[in-house]
Scaffold this motif. Sequence first.
Motif, short mmCIF file in Angstrom:
data_model
loop_
_atom_site.label_atom_id
_atom_site.label_comp_id
_atom_site.label_asym_id
_atom_site.label_seq_id
_atom_site.Cartn_x
_atom_site.Cartn_y
_atom_site.Cartn_z
N ASN A 60 1.03 -1.65 0.84
CA ASN A 60 -0.13 0.06 0.18
C ASN A 60 0.60 1.01 -0.10
N GLY A 61 0.61 2.59 -0.01
CA GLY A 61 1.06 3.73 -0.10
C GLY A 61 1.82 4.09 1.28
N THR A 62 0.99 3.86 2.25
CA THR A 62 1.41 3.86 3.49
C THR A 62 3.01 3.31 3.48
N LEU A 65 5.68 4.89 2.12
CA LEU A 65 6.48 5.97 2.55
C LEU A 65 7.50 5.14 3.59
N THR A 86 -2.38 17.27 4.31
CA THR A 86 -2.31 16.09 3.88
C THR A 86 -3.31 15.04 3.77
N PHE A 87 -3.26 14.12 3.44
CA PHE A 87 -3.30 12.90 3.87
C PHE A 87 -2.14 12.11 4.85
N ALA A 89 -1.62 9.22 6.29
CA ALA A 89 -0.27 8.44 6.30
C ALA A 89 1.31 9.11 6.04
N THR A 90 1.55 10.11 5.52
CA THR A 90 2.59 11.60 5.26
C THR A 90 3.10 11.59 6.37
N VAL A 132 3.72 16.57 -0.74
CA VAL A 132 2.86 15.38 -1.77
C VAL A 132 2.26 16.27 -2.63
N ASP A 158 5.41 11.43 -2.20
CA ASP A 158 4.47 10.95 -2.15
C ASP A 158 4.04 11.19 -3.36
N ALA A 160 0.81 9.75 -4.73
CA ALA A 160 -0.15 8.76 -4.40
C ALA A 160 -1.58 9.42 -4.48
N GLN A 161 -1.04 10.47 -4.73
CA GLN A 161 -2.58 11.18 -5.49
C GLN A 161 -2.56 11.74 -7.35
N SER A 187 -0.17 5.48 -4.45
CA SER A 187 -1.07 3.79 -3.36
C SER A 187 -1.83 3.90 -4.53
N LYS A 192 -7.92 6.34 -6.02
CA LYS A 192 -6.88 6.43 -6.75
C LYS A 192 -6.51 6.28 -8.09
N GLY A 200 -2.77 -1.48 -2.57
CA GLY A 200 -1.63 -1.60 -3.65
C GLY A 200 -1.08 -0.73 -2.89
N TYR A 319 -9.11 17.81 3.77
CA TYR A 319 -9.36 17.00 5.12
C TYR A 319 -9.93 17.38 6.23
C1 LIG Z 1 -3.78 7.36 -0.06
C2 LIG Z 1 -2.81 8.30 0.08
C3 LIG Z 1 -1.52 7.18 1.36
C4 LIG Z 1 -1.75 6.24 1.80
O1 LIG Z 1 -2.35 5.35 0.90
P1 LIG Z 1 -2.50 3.78 0.65
O2 LIG Z 1 -2.54 2.89 0.07
O3 LIG Z 1 -3.85 4.35 1.34
O4 LIG Z 1 -1.87 3.33 2.71
C5 LIG Z 1 -0.78 8.41 1.24
N1 LIG Z 1 -0.54 9.73 1.09
C6 LIG Z 1 -1.58 10.67 0.29
C7 LIG Z 1 -1.05 11.56 0.05
C8 LIG Z 1 -2.54 9.65 0.06
O5 LIG Z 1 -3.62 10.17 -0.67
#
Ligand SMILES: *Cc1c(COP(=O)(O)O)cnc(C)c1O
Length: 376
Positions: A60-62, A65, A86-87, A89-90, A132, A158, A160-161, A187, A192, A200, A319
Amino acid sequence: MRSIQMVDLKQQYQNIKDEIDAAVLKVLESSAFINGPEVQEFAASLAQYNDVKHVIPCANGTDALQISMMALGLKPGDEVITPSFTFIATAEVIALLNLKPVFVDVDAKTFCLDPQEIEKAITPKTKAIVPVHLYGQAAPMEEIMDIARRHNLYVIEDNAQAIGGAYIYADGSKKKTGSIGTIGTTSFFPSKNLGGYGDGGAIMTNDDALANQLKMVANHGQSKRYYHDLVGCNSRLDTIQAAILNIKLRHLDSYIDARRKVADYYDAAFAGNSKITTPFRAAYSHHVFHQYTLILEGVDRDQLQQYLASKNIPSMIYYPVPAHRQQMFQQFISSNVNLPVTDWLTERVISLPIHTEMQEEQLNFIVESVLSFVNL
Ligand SMILES: *Cc1c(COP(=O)(O)O)cnc(C)c1O
Protein backbone atom coordinates in the motif's frame (compact mmCIF):
# COMPACT_ATOMS: atom_id res chain seq x y z
CA MET A 1 -28.94 10.09 -15.06
CA ARG A 2 -26.88 7.57 -13.05
CA SER A 3 -26.59 8.20 -9.32
CA ILE A 4 -23.65 10.50 -8.57
CA GLN A 5 -20.61 9.09 -6.75
CA MET A 6 -17.37 10.76 -5.65
CA VAL A 7 -15.73 7.93 -7.64
CA ASP A 8 -17.78 5.51 -9.76
CA LEU A 9 -15.75 2.32 -9.52
CA LYS A 10 -18.70 0.13 -10.56
CA GLN A 11 -19.25 1.91 -13.84
CA GLN A 12 -15.53 2.02 -14.58
CA TYR A 13 -15.32 -1.74 -14.04
CA GLN A 14 -18.30 -2.37 -16.32
CA ASN A 15 -16.48 -0.58 -19.14
CA ILE A 16 -13.34 -2.75 -18.91
CA LYS A 17 -14.95 -5.89 -17.48
CA ASP A 18 -13.87 -8.29 -20.23
CA GLU A 19 -10.21 -7.34 -19.97
CA ILE A 20 -10.19 -7.42 -16.17
CA ASP A 21 -12.12 -10.67 -15.82
CA ALA A 22 -9.75 -12.46 -18.21
CA ALA A 23 -6.67 -11.18 -16.36
CA VAL A 24 -8.02 -12.19 -12.94
CA LEU A 25 -9.12 -15.62 -14.17
CA LYS A 26 -5.66 -16.21 -15.55
CA VAL A 27 -4.16 -15.63 -12.11
CA LEU A 28 -6.74 -17.89 -10.47
CA GLU A 29 -5.89 -20.65 -12.93
CA SER A 30 -2.13 -20.25 -12.50
CA SER A 31 -2.61 -19.92 -8.72
CA ALA A 32 0.65 -17.94 -8.49
CA PHE A 33 -0.99 -15.65 -5.96
CA ILE A 34 2.25 -14.29 -4.48
CA ASN A 35 4.96 -12.86 -6.75
CA GLY A 36 3.39 -14.29 -9.91
CA PRO A 37 4.79 -13.10 -13.25
CA GLU A 38 2.19 -10.28 -13.40
CA VAL A 39 3.90 -8.50 -10.50
CA GLN A 40 7.20 -8.01 -12.32
CA GLU A 41 5.34 -7.33 -15.57
CA PHE A 42 3.46 -4.52 -13.87
CA ALA A 43 6.61 -3.15 -12.20
CA ALA A 44 8.35 -3.02 -15.59
CA SER A 45 5.35 -1.38 -17.30
CA LEU A 46 5.00 1.23 -14.56
CA ALA A 47 8.75 1.97 -14.66
CA GLN A 48 8.47 2.57 -18.39
CA TYR A 49 5.30 4.65 -18.04
CA ASN A 50 6.72 6.82 -15.27
CA ASP A 51 10.17 7.07 -16.86
CA VAL A 52 12.02 5.71 -13.85
CA LYS A 53 14.65 2.96 -13.60
CA HIS A 54 13.23 0.85 -10.74
CA VAL A 55 9.72 0.20 -9.48
CA ILE A 56 9.36 -1.85 -6.30
CA PRO A 57 5.74 -2.93 -5.77
CA CYS A 58 4.48 -3.14 -2.18
CA ALA A 59 1.29 -3.59 -0.17
CA ASN A 60 0.00 0.00 0.00
CA GLY A 61 1.01 3.64 -0.24
CA THR A 62 1.62 3.96 3.50
CA ASP A 63 4.09 1.06 3.44
CA ALA A 64 5.75 2.65 0.41
CA LEU A 65 6.53 5.74 2.51
CA GLN A 66 7.66 3.68 5.50
CA ILE A 67 9.92 1.39 3.45
CA SER A 68 11.45 4.45 1.79
CA MET A 69 12.38 6.05 5.12
CA MET A 70 13.75 2.73 6.41
CA ALA A 71 15.82 2.14 3.26
CA LEU A 72 17.34 5.62 3.50
CA GLY A 73 18.58 4.71 6.96
CA LEU A 74 16.87 7.60 8.73
CA LYS A 75 17.54 7.42 12.48
CA PRO A 76 15.36 8.28 15.50
CA GLY A 77 15.39 12.01 16.05
CA ASP A 78 16.09 12.86 12.41
CA GLU A 79 13.77 15.61 11.21
CA VAL A 80 11.57 15.13 8.18
CA ILE A 81 9.80 18.09 6.61
CA THR A 82 6.28 17.44 5.37
CA PRO A 83 3.01 19.29 4.88
CA SER A 84 0.30 19.12 7.51
CA PHE A 85 -2.30 19.68 4.80
CA THR A 86 -2.33 16.07 3.52
CA PHE A 87 -3.64 12.60 4.21
CA ILE A 88 -2.35 11.42 7.59
CA ALA A 89 -0.21 8.55 6.23
CA THR A 90 2.56 10.87 5.12
CA ALA A 91 3.28 12.16 8.60
CA GLU A 92 2.21 9.04 10.48
CA VAL A 93 5.04 6.85 9.17
CA ILE A 94 7.55 9.54 10.13
CA ALA A 95 6.37 9.33 13.73
CA LEU A 96 6.06 5.54 13.60
CA LEU A 97 9.79 5.29 12.85
CA ASN A 98 10.57 7.67 15.73
CA LEU A 99 11.60 10.38 13.31
CA LYS A 100 10.39 13.90 13.95
CA PRO A 101 7.70 15.27 11.64
CA VAL A 102 8.33 18.95 10.98
CA PHE A 103 5.16 20.43 9.57
CA VAL A 104 5.53 23.19 7.04
CA ASP A 105 2.84 25.39 5.56
CA VAL A 106 1.50 25.07 2.04
CA ASP A 107 0.89 27.66 -0.65
CA ALA A 108 -2.73 28.84 -0.59
CA LYS A 109 -3.04 28.54 -4.36
CA THR A 110 -1.30 25.25 -5.15
CA PHE A 111 -2.15 23.40 -1.88
CA CYS A 112 1.44 22.08 -1.97
CA LEU A 113 4.53 22.77 0.20
CA ASP A 114 5.71 26.39 0.12
CA PRO A 115 9.47 26.37 -0.70
CA GLN A 116 10.15 29.50 1.40
CA GLU A 117 8.61 27.83 4.43
CA ILE A 118 10.71 24.69 3.83
CA GLU A 119 13.88 26.75 3.91
CA LYS A 120 12.90 28.32 7.25
CA ALA A 121 12.25 24.93 8.84
CA ILE A 122 15.63 23.38 8.04
CA THR A 123 17.91 22.63 11.01
CA PRO A 124 21.13 20.58 11.34
CA LYS A 125 18.89 17.57 12.13
CA THR A 126 16.84 17.80 8.93
CA LYS A 127 17.39 14.72 6.76
CA ALA A 128 14.52 14.62 4.28
CA ILE A 129 11.65 16.49 2.66
CA VAL A 130 8.42 14.68 1.79
CA PRO A 131 6.44 16.81 -0.66
CA VAL A 132 2.92 15.66 -1.50
CA HIS A 133 1.52 16.24 -4.99
CA LEU A 134 -1.84 17.03 -3.45
CA TYR A 135 -5.09 16.50 -5.36
CA GLY A 136 -3.02 15.68 -8.49
CA GLN A 137 -1.08 18.96 -8.72
CA ALA A 138 2.74 18.69 -8.86
CA ALA A 139 4.53 20.30 -5.93
CA PRO A 140 7.15 22.94 -6.93
CA MET A 141 9.84 20.31 -7.48
CA GLU A 142 12.46 22.49 -9.12
CA GLU A 143 12.69 24.67 -6.00
CA ILE A 144 12.37 21.71 -3.64
CA MET A 145 15.18 19.81 -5.37
CA ASP A 146 17.33 22.91 -5.28
CA ILE A 147 16.81 23.29 -1.52
CA ALA A 148 17.54 19.57 -1.07
CA ARG A 149 20.80 19.83 -3.02
CA ARG A 150 21.99 22.85 -1.08
CA HIS A 151 21.25 21.23 2.29
CA ASN A 152 22.09 17.65 1.30
CA LEU A 153 18.59 16.28 2.00
CA TYR A 154 16.68 13.31 0.62
CA VAL A 155 13.41 13.97 -1.18
CA ILE A 156 10.59 11.41 -1.04
CA GLU A 157 7.75 12.42 -3.35
CA ASP A 158 4.38 11.24 -2.03
CA ASN A 159 2.81 10.66 -5.43
CA ALA A 160 -0.27 8.77 -4.17
CA GLN A 161 -2.62 11.38 -5.65
CA ALA A 162 -0.76 12.33 -8.81
CA ILE A 163 0.36 9.22 -10.69
CA GLY A 164 0.57 10.19 -14.37
CA GLY A 165 1.09 13.85 -13.50
CA ALA A 166 4.17 15.78 -14.52
CA TYR A 167 6.39 18.64 -13.49
CA ILE A 168 7.18 21.07 -16.31
CA TYR A 169 10.59 22.75 -15.99
CA ALA A 170 11.32 26.36 -16.86
CA ASP A 171 12.96 25.19 -20.11
CA GLY A 172 9.79 23.33 -21.12
CA SER A 173 11.09 19.81 -20.43
CA LYS A 174 8.85 17.52 -18.40
CA LYS A 175 9.36 14.85 -15.77
CA LYS A 176 6.70 12.55 -14.36
CA THR A 177 5.85 13.15 -10.71
CA GLY A 178 7.46 10.43 -8.61
CA SER A 179 10.54 10.28 -10.84
CA ILE A 180 12.19 13.51 -9.65
CA GLY A 181 13.12 13.02 -5.98
CA THR A 182 15.45 10.47 -4.40
CA ILE A 183 12.40 8.21 -4.18
CA GLY A 184 8.78 8.43 -5.31
CA THR A 185 5.94 6.52 -3.64
CA THR A 186 2.40 5.82 -4.75
CA SER A 187 -0.80 4.03 -3.75
CA PHE A 188 -3.17 1.84 -5.72
CA PHE A 189 -6.05 2.26 -3.25
CA PRO A 190 -9.18 1.70 -5.39
CA SER A 191 -10.20 5.38 -5.55
CA LYS A 192 -6.74 6.64 -6.56
CA ASN A 193 -6.14 7.64 -10.20
CA LEU A 194 -4.51 4.26 -10.81
CA GLY A 195 -6.52 2.10 -8.43
CA GLY A 196 -6.55 -1.67 -7.95
CA TYR A 197 -9.40 -3.74 -6.55
CA GLY A 198 -7.93 -3.80 -3.06
CA ASP A 199 -4.75 -2.41 -1.52
CA GLY A 200 -1.49 -1.85 -3.34
CA GLY A 201 1.44 0.51 -3.59
CA ALA A 202 4.79 1.09 -5.24
CA ILE A 203 8.14 2.75 -4.67
CA MET A 204 10.25 4.16 -7.50
CA THR A 205 13.83 5.35 -7.82
CA ASN A 206 16.59 5.85 -10.37
CA ASP A 207 19.29 4.81 -7.87
CA ASP A 208 20.44 1.17 -8.29
CA ALA A 209 21.86 0.72 -4.78
CA LEU A 210 18.81 2.30 -3.20
CA ALA A 211 16.52 0.06 -5.27
CA ASN A 212 18.26 -2.99 -3.80
CA GLN A 213 17.92 -1.62 -0.31
CA LEU A 214 14.20 -0.89 -0.87
CA LYS A 215 13.61 -4.45 -2.15
CA MET A 216 15.39 -5.88 0.88
CA VAL A 217 13.45 -3.78 3.39
CA ALA A 218 10.14 -4.74 1.73
CA ASN A 219 11.09 -8.42 1.93
CA HIS A 220 12.12 -9.13 5.55
CA GLY A 221 15.54 -7.54 5.05
CA GLN A 222 16.45 -10.55 2.95
CA SER A 223 19.49 -10.47 0.61
CA LYS A 224 19.14 -14.07 -0.53
CA ARG A 225 16.55 -16.61 0.46
CA TYR A 226 16.48 -17.07 4.26
CA TYR A 227 19.47 -14.77 4.80
CA HIS A 228 18.28 -11.60 6.52
CA ASP A 229 20.73 -8.71 6.68
CA LEU A 230 18.55 -6.11 8.34
CA VAL A 231 15.19 -5.67 10.06
CA GLY A 232 12.63 -5.06 7.33
CA CYS A 233 8.97 -5.80 6.87
CA ASN A 234 6.66 -7.85 4.68
CA SER A 235 5.02 -5.73 2.04
CA ARG A 236 3.95 -7.22 -1.28
CA LEU A 237 1.57 -6.41 -4.11
CA ASP A 238 -0.78 -9.39 -4.69
CA THR A 239 -0.55 -11.00 -8.13
CA ILE A 240 -4.29 -10.46 -8.66
CA GLN A 241 -3.87 -6.73 -8.01
CA ALA A 242 -0.86 -6.57 -10.34
CA ALA A 243 -2.89 -8.27 -13.10
CA ILE A 244 -5.68 -5.71 -12.65
CA LEU A 245 -3.25 -2.80 -12.53
CA ASN A 246 -1.55 -4.02 -15.71
CA ILE A 247 -4.87 -3.53 -17.49
CA LYS A 248 -5.70 -0.25 -15.81
CA LEU A 249 -2.27 1.26 -16.50
CA ARG A 250 -3.08 1.02 -20.23
CA HIS A 251 -6.14 3.19 -19.58
CA LEU A 252 -4.46 5.67 -17.24
CA ASP A 253 -3.80 8.41 -19.79
CA SER A 254 -7.38 8.32 -21.06
CA TYR A 255 -8.61 8.32 -17.44
CA ILE A 256 -6.51 11.42 -16.78
CA ASP A 257 -7.98 13.09 -19.88
CA ALA A 258 -11.48 12.31 -18.62
CA ARG A 259 -10.69 13.83 -15.21
CA ARG A 260 -9.21 16.94 -16.81
CA LYS A 261 -12.36 17.36 -18.93
CA VAL A 262 -14.49 17.26 -15.80
CA ALA A 263 -12.23 19.88 -14.20
CA ASP A 264 -12.52 22.07 -17.33
CA TYR A 265 -16.29 21.81 -17.16
CA TYR A 266 -16.41 22.82 -13.49
CA ASP A 267 -13.85 25.62 -14.04
CA ALA A 268 -15.93 27.18 -16.81
CA ALA A 269 -19.15 26.90 -14.82
CA PHE A 270 -17.73 28.52 -11.65
CA ALA A 271 -15.55 31.11 -13.39
CA GLY A 272 -16.06 34.63 -12.08
CA ASN A 273 -18.09 33.62 -9.02
CA SER A 274 -16.83 35.80 -6.17
CA LYS A 275 -17.45 33.15 -3.49
CA ILE A 276 -15.78 30.26 -5.30
CA THR A 277 -12.10 29.87 -6.13
CA THR A 278 -11.54 27.10 -8.67
CA PRO A 279 -8.36 25.00 -8.45
CA PHE A 280 -5.23 26.93 -9.42
CA ARG A 281 -3.32 25.29 -12.22
CA ALA A 282 0.38 26.02 -11.74
CA ALA A 283 2.20 26.59 -15.04
CA TYR A 284 4.78 24.00 -13.94
CA SER A 285 2.22 21.28 -13.24
CA HIS A 286 0.38 18.89 -15.50
CA HIS A 287 -2.55 18.50 -13.10
CA VAL A 288 -4.22 15.06 -13.05
CA PHE A 289 -7.16 16.07 -10.84
CA HIS A 290 -7.32 13.27 -8.32
CA GLN A 291 -9.63 15.71 -6.58
CA TYR A 292 -11.48 18.78 -7.77
CA THR A 293 -11.26 21.09 -4.77
CA LEU A 294 -12.83 24.52 -4.43
CA ILE A 295 -12.05 27.22 -1.89
CA LEU A 296 -15.24 28.82 -0.57
CA GLU A 297 -15.47 32.34 0.85
CA GLY A 298 -18.60 33.57 2.59
CA VAL A 299 -20.41 30.27 2.12
CA ASP A 300 -21.62 28.06 4.99
CA ARG A 301 -19.78 24.90 3.97
CA ASP A 302 -21.73 22.53 6.26
CA GLN A 303 -25.02 23.86 4.93
CA LEU A 304 -23.81 23.53 1.35
CA GLN A 305 -22.82 19.91 1.99
CA GLN A 306 -26.23 19.20 3.52
CA TYR A 307 -28.00 20.89 0.63
CA LEU A 308 -26.01 18.83 -1.90
CA ALA A 309 -26.61 15.65 0.10
CA SER A 310 -30.36 16.34 0.00
CA LYS A 311 -30.03 16.17 -3.80
CA ASN A 312 -27.95 12.98 -3.58
CA ILE A 313 -24.78 14.82 -4.55
CA PRO A 314 -21.84 13.64 -2.44
CA SER A 315 -19.04 16.04 -1.51
CA MET A 316 -15.99 15.65 0.75
CA ILE A 317 -13.67 17.72 2.91
CA TYR A 318 -10.07 16.66 2.30
CA TYR A 319 -9.08 16.97 5.09
CA PRO A 320 -11.23 18.22 7.99
CA VAL A 321 -8.35 18.20 10.53
CA PRO A 322 -4.79 18.93 9.38
CA ALA A 323 -2.05 16.62 10.66
CA HIS A 324 -0.57 19.18 13.09
CA ARG A 325 -3.92 19.38 14.90
CA GLN A 326 -4.39 15.61 15.17
CA GLN A 327 -4.17 14.18 18.66
CA MET A 328 -1.60 11.60 17.55
CA PHE A 329 0.99 14.30 16.95
CA GLN A 330 0.54 16.40 20.06
CA GLN A 331 3.54 14.69 21.71
CA PHE A 332 5.73 15.28 18.65
CA ILE A 333 5.29 18.93 17.92
CA SER A 334 5.97 22.10 19.82
CA SER A 335 2.98 24.19 20.80
CA ASN A 336 4.14 27.12 18.68
CA VAL A 337 3.76 25.39 15.34
CA ASN A 338 1.90 27.96 13.32
CA LEU A 339 0.47 27.04 9.92
CA PRO A 340 -1.96 29.83 9.03
CA VAL A 341 -2.47 28.82 5.39
CA THR A 342 -3.15 25.21 6.32
CA ASP A 343 -5.70 26.28 8.93
CA TRP A 344 -7.29 28.78 6.53
CA LEU A 345 -7.65 26.16 3.78
CA THR A 346 -8.93 23.49 6.15
CA GLU A 347 -11.95 25.65 6.92
CA ARG A 348 -12.72 26.51 3.31
CA VAL A 349 -12.02 23.61 0.96
CA ILE A 350 -14.63 21.30 -0.50
CA SER A 351 -14.13 18.56 -3.07
CA LEU A 352 -16.77 17.76 -5.68
CA PRO A 353 -17.33 14.43 -7.47
CA ILE A 354 -14.73 13.79 -10.14
CA HIS A 355 -14.03 10.50 -11.89
CA THR A 356 -13.58 8.84 -15.24
CA GLU A 357 -17.21 8.02 -16.00
CA MET A 358 -19.03 11.29 -15.32
CA GLN A 359 -21.95 12.23 -17.52
CA GLU A 360 -22.58 15.77 -18.72
CA GLU A 361 -26.04 15.53 -17.19
CA GLN A 362 -24.50 14.79 -13.79
CA LEU A 363 -22.04 17.67 -14.08
CA ASN A 364 -24.80 20.02 -15.08
CA PHE A 365 -26.89 19.00 -12.08
CA ILE A 366 -23.95 19.38 -9.65
CA VAL A 367 -23.01 22.81 -10.99
CA GLU A 368 -26.60 24.08 -10.93
CA SER A 369 -27.06 22.84 -7.40
CA VAL A 370 -23.82 24.37 -6.10
CA LEU A 371 -24.54 27.70 -7.77
CA SER A 372 -28.14 27.87 -6.63
CA PHE A 373 -26.98 27.47 -3.00
CA VAL A 374 -23.95 29.74 -3.24
CA ASN A 375 -25.85 32.52 -5.03
CA LEU A 376 -28.76 32.42 -2.58
C1 LIG B 1 -3.86 7.48 -0.22
C2 LIG B 1 -2.67 8.21 0.25
C3 LIG B 1 -1.63 7.58 0.97
C4 LIG B 1 -1.71 6.19 1.50
O1 LIG B 1 -2.03 5.19 0.61
P1 LIG B 1 -2.62 3.79 1.14
O2 LIG B 1 -2.47 2.93 -0.05
O3 LIG B 1 -4.04 4.03 1.54
O4 LIG B 1 -1.78 3.35 2.28
C5 LIG B 1 -0.53 8.33 1.30
N1 LIG B 1 -0.43 9.61 0.99
C6 LIG B 1 -1.41 10.27 0.32
C7 LIG B 1 -1.23 11.71 0.00
C8 LIG B 1 -2.56 9.58 -0.06
O5 LIG B 1 -3.54 10.24 -0.70
